[in-house]
Design a protein around this motif. Sequence first.
Motif, PDB file in Angstrom:
ATOM      1  N   HIS A 165       0.830  -1.199   0.000  1.00  0.00           N
ATOM      2  CA  HIS A 165       0.000   0.000   0.000  1.00  0.00           C
ATOM      3  C   HIS A 165       0.875   1.264   0.000  1.00  0.00           C
ATOM      4  O   HIS A 165       0.611   2.212  -0.748  1.00  0.00           O
ATOM      5  CB  HIS A 165      -0.932  -0.019   1.214  1.00  0.00           C
ATOM      6  CG  HIS A 165      -1.800   1.185   1.324  1.00  0.00           C
ATOM      7  ND1 HIS A 165      -2.871   1.409   0.482  1.00  0.00           N
ATOM      8  CD2 HIS A 165      -1.750   2.238   2.158  1.00  0.00           C
ATOM      9  CE1 HIS A 165      -3.438   2.552   0.798  1.00  0.00           C
ATOM     10  NE2 HIS A 165      -2.785   3.077   1.831  1.00  0.00           N
ATOM     11  N   LEU A 166       1.905   1.271   0.817  1.00  0.00           N
ATOM     12  CA  LEU A 166       2.799   2.440   0.870  1.00  0.00           C
ATOM     13  C   LEU A 166       3.551   2.627  -0.447  1.00  0.00           C
ATOM     14  O   LEU A 166       3.750   3.760  -0.892  1.00  0.00           O
ATOM     15  CB  LEU A 166       3.778   2.297   2.039  1.00  0.00           C
ATOM     16  CG  LEU A 166       3.162   2.442   3.423  1.00  0.00           C
ATOM     17  CD1 LEU A 166       4.186   2.071   4.483  1.00  0.00           C
ATOM     18  CD2 LEU A 166       2.631   3.832   3.661  1.00  0.00           C
ATOM     19  N   ASN A 167       3.954   1.542  -1.070  1.00  0.00           N
ATOM     20  CA  ASN A 167       4.620   1.646  -2.369  1.00  0.00           C
ATOM     21  C   ASN A 167       3.681   2.216  -3.427  1.00  0.00           C
ATOM     22  O   ASN A 167       4.089   3.018  -4.271  1.00  0.00           O
ATOM     23  CB  ASN A 167       5.143   0.279  -2.815  1.00  0.00           C
ATOM     24  CG  ASN A 167       6.450  -0.076  -2.161  1.00  0.00           C
ATOM     25  OD1 ASN A 167       7.220   0.785  -1.757  1.00  0.00           O
ATOM     26  ND2 ASN A 167       6.701  -1.368  -2.022  1.00  0.00           N
ATOM     27  N   LYS A 168       2.424   1.816  -3.367  1.00  0.00           N
ATOM     28  CA  LYS A 168       1.444   2.361  -4.314  1.00  0.00           C
ATOM     29  C   LYS A 168       1.254   3.860  -4.080  1.00  0.00           C
ATOM     30  O   LYS A 168       1.215   4.646  -5.035  1.00  0.00           O
ATOM     31  CB  LYS A 168       0.115   1.633  -4.162  1.00  0.00           C
ATOM     32  CG  LYS A 168      -0.923   2.061  -5.186  1.00  0.00           C
ATOM     33  CD  LYS A 168      -2.193   1.280  -4.992  1.00  0.00           C
ATOM     34  CE  LYS A 168      -3.245   1.653  -5.987  1.00  0.00           C
ATOM     35  NZ  LYS A 168      -3.556   3.063  -6.050  1.00  0.00           N
ATOM     36  N   GLN A 169       1.160   4.248  -2.812  1.00  0.00           N
ATOM     37  CA  GLN A 169       1.034   5.675  -2.502  1.00  0.00           C
ATOM     38  C   GLN A 169       2.257   6.450  -2.980  1.00  0.00           C
ATOM     39  O   GLN A 169       2.139   7.556  -3.522  1.00  0.00           O
ATOM     40  CB  GLN A 169       0.874   5.884  -0.997  1.00  0.00           C
ATOM     41  CG  GLN A 169      -0.508   5.604  -0.476  1.00  0.00           C
ATOM     42  CD  GLN A 169      -0.631   5.901   1.011  1.00  0.00           C
ATOM     43  OE1 GLN A 169       0.343   5.856   1.746  1.00  0.00           O
ATOM     44  NE2 GLN A 169      -1.845   6.200   1.433  1.00  0.00           N
ATOM     45  N   LEU A 170       3.414   5.884  -2.790  1.00  0.00           N
ATOM     46  CA  LEU A 170       4.650   6.532  -3.228  1.00  0.00           C
ATOM     47  C   LEU A 170       4.657   6.722  -4.746  1.00  0.00           C
ATOM     48  O   LEU A 170       5.023   7.793  -5.242  1.00  0.00           O
ATOM     49  CB  LEU A 170       5.855   5.709  -2.785  1.00  0.00           C
ATOM     50  CG  LEU A 170       7.224   6.251  -3.157  1.00  0.00           C
ATOM     51  CD1 LEU A 170       7.472   7.608  -2.499  1.00  0.00           C
ATOM     52  CD2 LEU A 170       8.296   5.262  -2.746  1.00  0.00           C
ATOM     53  N   LYS A 217       4.769  10.230  -6.764  1.00  0.00           N
ATOM     54  CA  LYS A 217       5.805  10.488  -7.774  1.00  0.00           C
ATOM     55  C   LYS A 217       5.158  10.912  -9.092  1.00  0.00           C
ATOM     56  O   LYS A 217       5.628  11.845  -9.753  1.00  0.00           O
ATOM     57  CB  LYS A 217       6.656   9.242  -8.001  1.00  0.00           C
ATOM     58  CG  LYS A 217       7.695   9.008  -6.955  1.00  0.00           C
ATOM     59  CD  LYS A 217       8.513   7.768  -7.308  1.00  0.00           C
ATOM     60  CE  LYS A 217       9.580   7.501  -6.290  1.00  0.00           C
ATOM     61  NZ  LYS A 217      10.359   6.289  -6.616  1.00  0.00           N
ATOM     62  N   ASN A 218       4.087  10.229  -9.453  1.00  0.00           N
ATOM     63  CA  ASN A 218       3.392  10.572 -10.693  1.00  0.00           C
ATOM     64  C   ASN A 218       2.792  11.979 -10.617  1.00  0.00           C
ATOM     65  O   ASN A 218       2.840  12.738 -11.587  1.00  0.00           O
ATOM     66  CB  ASN A 218       2.301   9.549 -10.999  1.00  0.00           C
ATOM     67  CG  ASN A 218       2.869   8.237 -11.455  1.00  0.00           C
ATOM     68  OD1 ASN A 218       3.995   8.157 -11.942  1.00  0.00           O
ATOM     69  ND2 ASN A 218       2.106   7.173 -11.264  1.00  0.00           N
ATOM     70  N   GLN A 219       2.236  12.320  -9.472  1.00  0.00           N
ATOM     71  CA  GLN A 219       1.688  13.664  -9.291  1.00  0.00           C
ATOM     72  C   GLN A 219       2.782  14.717  -9.396  1.00  0.00           C
ATOM     73  O   GLN A 219       2.599  15.761 -10.026  1.00  0.00           O
ATOM     74  CB  GLN A 219       0.990  13.783  -7.931  1.00  0.00           C
ATOM     75  CG  GLN A 219      -0.331  13.077  -7.852  1.00  0.00           C
ATOM     76  CD  GLN A 219      -0.944  13.171  -6.459  1.00  0.00           C
ATOM     77  OE1 GLN A 219      -0.429  13.851  -5.583  1.00  0.00           O
ATOM     78  NE2 GLN A 219      -2.045  12.467  -6.260  1.00  0.00           N
ATOM     79  N   LEU A 220       3.915  14.437  -8.802  1.00  0.00           N
ATOM     80  CA  LEU A 220       5.034  15.382  -8.850  1.00  0.00           C
ATOM     81  C   LEU A 220       5.539  15.544 -10.283  1.00  0.00           C
ATOM     82  O   LEU A 220       5.803  16.664 -10.731  1.00  0.00           O
ATOM     83  CB  LEU A 220       6.163  14.899  -7.932  1.00  0.00           C
ATOM     84  CG  LEU A 220       7.381  15.796  -7.834  1.00  0.00           C
ATOM     85  CD1 LEU A 220       6.998  17.146  -7.243  1.00  0.00           C
ATOM     86  CD2 LEU A 220       8.454  15.136  -6.992  1.00  0.00           C
ATOM     87  N   GLU A 221       5.646  14.465 -11.001  1.00  0.00           N
ATOM     88  CA  GLU A 221       6.090  14.528 -12.391  1.00  0.00           C
ATOM     89  C   GLU A 221       5.088  15.319 -13.239  1.00  0.00           C
ATOM     90  O   GLU A 221       5.476  16.102 -14.109  1.00  0.00           O
ATOM     91  CB  GLU A 221       6.273  13.116 -12.968  1.00  0.00           C
ATOM     92  CG  GLU A 221       7.481  12.403 -12.435  1.00  0.00           C
ATOM     93  CD  GLU A 221       7.575  10.971 -12.924  1.00  0.00           C
ATOM     94  OE1 GLU A 221       6.665  10.502 -13.656  1.00  0.00           O
ATOM     95  OE2 GLU A 221       8.558  10.297 -12.545  1.00  0.00           O
ATOM     96  N   THR A 222       3.813  15.105 -12.984  1.00  0.00           N
ATOM     97  CA  THR A 222       2.785  15.810 -13.714  1.00  0.00           C
ATOM     98  C   THR A 222       2.881  17.317 -13.435  1.00  0.00           C
ATOM     99  O   THR A 222       2.798  18.139 -14.358  1.00  0.00           O
ATOM    100  CB  THR A 222       1.390  15.284 -13.311  1.00  0.00           C
ATOM    101  OG1 THR A 222       1.333  13.890 -13.526  1.00  0.00           O
ATOM    102  CG2 THR A 222       0.311  15.974 -14.115  1.00  0.00           C
ATOM    103  N   LYS A 223       3.086  17.691 -12.191  1.00  0.00           N
ATOM    104  CA  LYS A 223       3.222  19.110 -11.849  1.00  0.00           C
ATOM    105  C   LYS A 223       4.452  19.717 -12.480  1.00  0.00           C
ATOM    106  O   LYS A 223       4.446  20.848 -12.939  1.00  0.00           O
ATOM    107  CB  LYS A 223       3.276  19.281 -10.324  1.00  0.00           C
ATOM    108  CG  LYS A 223       1.942  19.123  -9.657  1.00  0.00           C
ATOM    109  CD  LYS A 223       2.052  19.392  -8.164  1.00  0.00           C
ATOM    110  CE  LYS A 223       0.688  19.227  -7.507  1.00  0.00           C
ATOM    111  NZ  LYS A 223       0.742  19.487  -6.060  1.00  0.00           N
TER     112      LYS A 223
END
Length: 70
Positions: A51-56, A60-66
């Motif tokens: 679960h924590l790996n999925k959240q991570l 990361k995807n959100q940060l890359e998108t921003k």
Amino acid sequence: MRRKLLMYAFVFVCLLSLFQYVNSKNIFDTYQEKMTKHIEREQVLKDSIQHLNKQLMDLKNQLETKQDLK
């Protein structure tokens, strides 16, 4: 006299064997319970890590998108 002593020795050995059997069975049952608890705990921890790996990855995807939007 000798027969009586042998009979007492035989009864003593039988009781000792019975005690050892019951004691070892109790130890084995306790060991099994502990192993079951540890296995369940391990599964819970593995699920938490997943679960924590999925959240991570999501973060990361959100940060890359921003960063791509800038």
